[in-house]
Write a protein that holds these residues in place. Sequence first.
Motif, PDB file in Angstrom:
ATOM      1  N   UNK A 178      -8.727   3.089   9.359  1.00 43.93           N
ATOM      2  CA  UNK A 178      -8.927   3.930  10.535  1.00 43.93           C
ATOM      3  C   UNK A 178      -8.119   5.216  10.440  1.00 43.93           C
ATOM      4  N   UNK A 179      -6.849   5.108  10.049  1.00 43.39           N
ATOM      5  CA  UNK A 179      -6.004   6.293   9.962  1.00 43.39           C
ATOM      6  C   UNK A 179      -6.542   7.314   8.982  1.00 43.39           C
ATOM      7  N   UNK A 180      -6.950   6.866   7.801  1.00 42.13           N
ATOM      8  CA  UNK A 180      -7.459   7.806   6.811  1.00 42.13           C
ATOM      9  C   UNK A 180      -8.821   8.360   7.209  1.00 42.13           C
ATOM     10  N   UNK A 181      -9.641   7.554   7.905  1.00 40.10           N
ATOM     11  CA  UNK A 181     -10.936   8.050   8.375  1.00 40.10           C
ATOM     12  C   UNK A 181     -10.741   9.165   9.399  1.00 40.10           C
ATOM     13  N   UNK A 182      -9.775   8.993  10.304  1.00 40.99           N
ATOM     14  CA  UNK A 182      -9.493  10.044  11.289  1.00 40.99           C
ATOM     15  C   UNK A 182      -9.053  11.320  10.576  1.00 40.99           C
ATOM     16  N   UNK A 183      -8.138  11.171   9.627  1.00 38.15           N
ATOM     17  CA  UNK A 183      -7.642  12.344   8.903  1.00 38.15           C
ATOM     18  C   UNK A 183      -8.775  13.074   8.192  1.00 38.15           C
ATOM     19  N   UNK A 184      -9.639  12.321   7.527  1.00 38.74           N
ATOM     20  CA  UNK A 184     -10.750  12.942   6.801  1.00 38.74           C
ATOM     21  C   UNK A 184     -11.707  13.641   7.753  1.00 38.74           C
ATOM     22  N   UNK A 185     -12.029  12.997   8.875  1.00 41.30           N
ATOM     23  CA  UNK A 185     -12.942  13.600   9.845  1.00 41.30           C
ATOM     24  C   UNK A 185     -12.357  14.876  10.435  1.00 41.30           C
ATOM     25  N   UNK A 209     -15.702  -4.798   0.233  1.00 35.64           N
ATOM     26  CA  UNK A 209     -14.272  -5.077   0.169  1.00 35.64           C
ATOM     27  C   UNK A 209     -13.499  -3.943   0.843  1.00 35.64           C
ATOM     28  N   UNK A 210     -12.496  -4.282   1.621  1.00 33.10           N
ATOM     29  CA  UNK A 210     -11.736  -3.261   2.342  1.00 33.10           C
ATOM     30  C   UNK A 210     -11.105  -2.243   1.402  1.00 33.10           C
ATOM     31  N   UNK A 211     -10.611  -2.705   0.272  1.00 33.58           N
ATOM     32  CA  UNK A 211      -9.936  -1.758  -0.615  1.00 33.58           C
ATOM     33  C   UNK A 211     -10.920  -0.791  -1.270  1.00 33.58           C
ATOM     34  N   UNK A 212     -12.182  -1.195  -1.430  1.00 36.86           N
ATOM     35  CA  UNK A 212     -13.190  -0.269  -1.950  1.00 36.86           C
ATOM     36  C   UNK A 212     -13.482   0.820  -0.921  1.00 36.86           C
ATOM     37  N   UNK A 213     -13.600   0.432   0.345  1.00 36.41           N
ATOM     38  CA  UNK A 213     -13.852   1.411   1.406  1.00 36.41           C
ATOM     39  C   UNK A 213     -12.670   2.361   1.538  1.00 36.41           C
ATOM     40  N   UNK A 214     -11.462   1.811   1.501  1.00 34.90           N
ATOM     41  CA  UNK A 214     -10.263   2.642   1.636  1.00 34.90           C
ATOM     42  C   UNK A 214     -10.159   3.644   0.487  1.00 34.90           C
ATOM     43  N   UNK A 215     -10.434   3.182  -0.727  1.00 39.27           N
ATOM     44  CA  UNK A 215     -10.358   4.058  -1.893  1.00 39.27           C
ATOM     45  C   UNK A 215     -11.366   5.203  -1.771  1.00 39.27           C
ATOM     46  N   UNK A 216     -12.549   4.908  -1.268  1.00 41.08           N
ATOM     47  CA  UNK A 216     -13.578   5.936  -1.120  1.00 41.08           C
ATOM     48  C   UNK A 216     -13.134   7.004  -0.121  1.00 41.08           C
ATOM     49  N   UNK A 217     -12.528   6.585   0.994  1.00 38.28           N
ATOM     50  CA  UNK A 217     -12.048   7.558   1.983  1.00 38.28           C
ATOM     51  C   UNK A 217     -10.907   8.381   1.396  1.00 38.28           C
ATOM     52  N   UNK A 218     -10.047   7.731   0.614  1.00 39.27           N
ATOM     53  CA  UNK A 218      -8.942   8.456  -0.034  1.00 39.27           C
ATOM     54  C   UNK A 218      -9.454   9.567  -0.930  1.00 39.27           C
ATOM     55  N   UNK A 219     -10.543   9.302  -1.642  1.00 39.87           N
ATOM     56  CA  UNK A 219     -11.096  10.333  -2.529  1.00 39.87           C
ATOM     57  C   UNK A 219     -11.545  11.549  -1.731  1.00 39.87           C
ATOM     58  N   UNK A 220     -12.117  11.310  -0.560  1.00 42.84           N
ATOM     59  CA  UNK A 220     -12.518  12.427   0.306  1.00 42.84           C
ATOM     60  C   UNK A 220     -11.301  13.239   0.729  1.00 42.84           C
ATOM     61  N   UNK A 221     -10.214  12.559   1.089  1.00 50.34           N
ATOM     62  CA  UNK A 221      -9.001  13.257   1.502  1.00 50.34           C
ATOM     63  C   UNK A 221      -8.419  14.091   0.362  1.00 50.34           C
ATOM     64  N   UNK A 222      -8.422  13.524  -0.827  1.00 50.60           N
ATOM     65  CA  UNK A 222      -7.865  14.244  -1.967  1.00 50.60           C
ATOM     66  C   UNK A 222      -8.685  15.473  -2.308  1.00 50.60           C
ATOM     67  N   UNK A 223      -9.980  15.398  -2.099  1.00 47.19           N
ATOM     68  CA  UNK A 223     -10.842  16.541  -2.391  1.00 47.19           C
ATOM     69  C   UNK A 223     -10.630  17.681  -1.403  1.00 47.19           C
ATOM     70  N   UNK A 224     -10.408  17.343  -0.140  1.00 42.19           N
ATOM     71  CA  UNK A 224     -10.240  18.382   0.870  1.00 42.19           C
ATOM     72  C   UNK A 224      -8.832  18.971   0.868  1.00 42.19           C
ATOM     73  N   UNK A 225      -7.843  18.186   0.495  1.00 36.06           N
ATOM     74  CA  UNK A 225      -6.453  18.644   0.356  1.00 36.06           C
ATOM     75  C   UNK A 225      -5.939  19.331   1.624  1.00 36.06           C
ATOM     76  N   UNK A 226      -6.270  18.767   2.784  1.00 38.52           N
ATOM     77  CA  UNK A 226      -5.815  19.381   4.023  1.00 38.52           C
ATOM     78  C   UNK A 226      -4.846  18.534   4.801  1.00 38.52           C
ATOM     79  N   UNK A 227      -4.262  17.523   4.156  1.00 35.39           N
ATOM     80  CA  UNK A 227      -3.381  16.591   4.858  1.00 35.39           C
ATOM     81  C   UNK A 227      -2.090  16.411   4.067  1.00 35.39           C
TER      82      UNK A 227
END
Length: 402
Positions: free
Chosen positions: A13-20, A116-134
């Motif tokens: 949830x935390x990383x999804x909020x950050x990405x959004x 798997x939760x860790x697959x979903x989390x990893x996918x959201x992390x990749x979005x965050x790393x690409x945007x580099x705004x956090x």
Amino acid sequence: MNYDVVIVGAGLVGQAIASALVQGAQQKPLRIALIDPAFRTQAPASGSELADYDLRVSALTAKTQAFLTRLGAWQKIPPQRLSPYTGMHVWDAEGTGSVTFDAADLHAPCLGHIVENRQTLWAIQQCLQETQGVDVLTQKVRYLDNRDAEGYTPVVLENDDRLLARLVIGADGALSRVRQWAGLPTTEWDYGHHAIVATVRLEHPLQATAWQRFRPQGPLALLPLPGDEHLASIVWSTSPAEADAVLAMDEDGFNAALTQAFEGRLGRVLASSAKARFPLRQRHARDYWCEGVVLAGDAAHTIHPLAGQGVNLGFKDAETLAEEILRAHSKGLDLGGGLVLSRYQRRRQADNLSTMAAMEGFKQLFAADQPLLRLLRNEGMRLFDKLLPVKQHVMMKAMGLD
């Protein structure tokens, strides 16, 4: 350092909020910090052995899929780690009542995906790393101070650094420290259940179907995993005493006990992974916010996992909260003020409460041992199974397709 938004907790949830927030504020960027000492950037395992699968999986709905797709995260989950399920079969251990749901009845490709939760989390992390705004900080938060006259909430880290936030988001799980520091009380009670999770290999294939048997001790679910139609993730909700007994068994004993508990519907359990257990407790914050602080996901509410709705409610929180923050930011409103945060609570609290009430109702209904209630329960299930329009409505609601 000053931030518009500080998010405590870097789970789903935390990383999804950050990405959004990052993606939605590209024209007028927000200053965002994400704090979690457990933050990791290691890619998850991708093998097909029992030990390669995460013990924690989620049944992600169509609405969650749409949200993750907008973030760009769904596209980053390897297709071989997605397990779409087209059917769900539910039955009463204390009778003959059963209900079958089929995606074909909605002309839909599937009812959802087991991921798997860790697959979903990893996918959201990749979005965050690409945007580099956090700004990602791996310090622990020591405490939150009172909101100051300028509208900033001080966030004090374990190294005594102080961050000043227009809004602090508590996405730090069921035992949220942010919730405690903010003084937001909860209504909660123990279900009297412990959940055992494991990955198992079955004699017969799961047929792209989620299976659930309602036992008096608690529901037992077998969820199809990707890569091998004989592999399943189990969520075995039971009494603490039975959990102790089952987890004390060796693998052969555990497999035999699980086969019996599931009535051998999919043949014998041939192998099982390491197990984990966690107590189940319902918890709901009476208010999701106070000036300068707001809660999302498990920090605001936890429910019984019998219908797999917990993480989907969390993603709904994430999507709605991000929408309200971005709306307020575009209009120059106070991000931590009651005007903004009360809108978020109004949009999410009723849905969360109604889902929690439904889960509690199911739990109480199937725990009841009176003969008359068992008879009515089984007759009700048989009648419900014949009412296609009602089943279609229930399926659409469960998929988030209002």
